[in-house]
Design a protein around this motif. Sequence first.
Motif, short mmCIF file in Angstrom:
data_model
loop_
_atom_site.label_atom_id
_atom_site.label_comp_id
_atom_site.label_asym_id
_atom_site.label_seq_id
_atom_site.Cartn_x
_atom_site.Cartn_y
_atom_site.Cartn_z
N TRP A 280 0.76 -1.19 0.05
CA TRP A 280 0.07 0.05 -0.12
C TRP A 280 0.90 1.35 -0.10
CZ3 TRP A 280 -5.27 0.04 -0.62
CH2 TRP A 280 -5.88 1.30 -0.51
N GLY B 233 -0.14 8.77 -5.57
CA GLY B 233 -1.17 8.07 -6.05
C GLY B 233 -2.62 8.78 -5.24
N ARG C 242 -5.00 4.17 -6.74
CA ARG C 242 -4.56 4.55 -8.00
C ARG C 242 -3.20 5.01 -7.90
NH1 ARG C 242 -8.76 7.06 -9.29
NH2 ARG C 242 -9.80 5.65 -10.73
N ASP C 243 -2.11 4.25 -8.66
CA ASP C 243 -0.93 4.82 -8.32
C ASP C 243 -0.56 5.92 -8.84
OD1 ASP C 243 -0.35 4.25 -11.37
OD2 ASP C 243 0.52 2.37 -10.81
N LYS C 244 0.72 6.56 -8.92
CA LYS C 244 1.02 7.83 -9.63
C LYS C 244 1.05 8.10 -11.04
CE LYS C 244 5.84 6.81 -9.31
NZ LYS C 244 7.19 7.43 -8.78
N LYS D 33 4.06 1.69 -0.87
CA LYS D 33 4.72 1.86 -2.25
C LYS D 33 3.94 2.23 -3.28
CE LYS D 33 8.27 -1.31 -0.81
NZ LYS D 33 8.97 -2.63 -0.89
N LEU D 34 2.76 1.44 -3.49
CA LEU D 34 1.71 1.76 -4.54
C LEU D 34 0.90 3.11 -4.48
CD1 LEU D 34 0.61 -1.87 -5.27
CD2 LEU D 34 2.09 -0.56 -6.78
N ALA D 35 0.69 3.51 -3.55
CA ALA D 35 -0.04 4.82 -3.10
C ALA D 35 0.78 5.80 -3.21
CB ALA D 35 -0.91 4.75 -1.77
N TRP E 49 -4.99 -0.58 -8.60
CA TRP E 49 -4.50 -1.71 -7.78
C TRP E 49 -5.44 -2.03 -6.80
CZ3 TRP E 49 0.19 -3.99 -9.22
CH2 TRP E 49 1.10 -3.43 -9.77
#
Length: 115
Positions: free
Chosen positions: A55, A62, A71-73, A57-59, A78
């Motif tokens: 969470w 985003g 939603r990532d940058k 890393k992906l956020a 995801w």
Amino acid sequence: MIDDPSGPKGSVLTVSFELEGQRFTALNGGPYQKFSDAISFVVRCESQQEIDEYWAKLAAGGTEIQCGWLRDKYGLCWQVIPAQLGELLKNPKAMEAMMQMKKLDIAALERASQS
């Protein structure tokens, strides 16, 4: 990687990559073809620590959405979920609890599924 002959010099048309043994090909559809929620990747996690790590890393850069979605940058969606989510959601109270969350909390879902 294949160069895009219709785009600026050095731009890319397609890229092939592998995630968890699954092959993917991405196509640069240009500025008119945006990411949508119709496509998302699911990350099944075995622990809260794993959910927290993915969470974060992906956020980063985003947007957190709801129910374990983000939603990532780059605009790609995801779903970061516990591996046992299907079992937990057999109890409607767990579904109600999940609907109140952005990042999923396994312990809270377990408590709700046992009530």
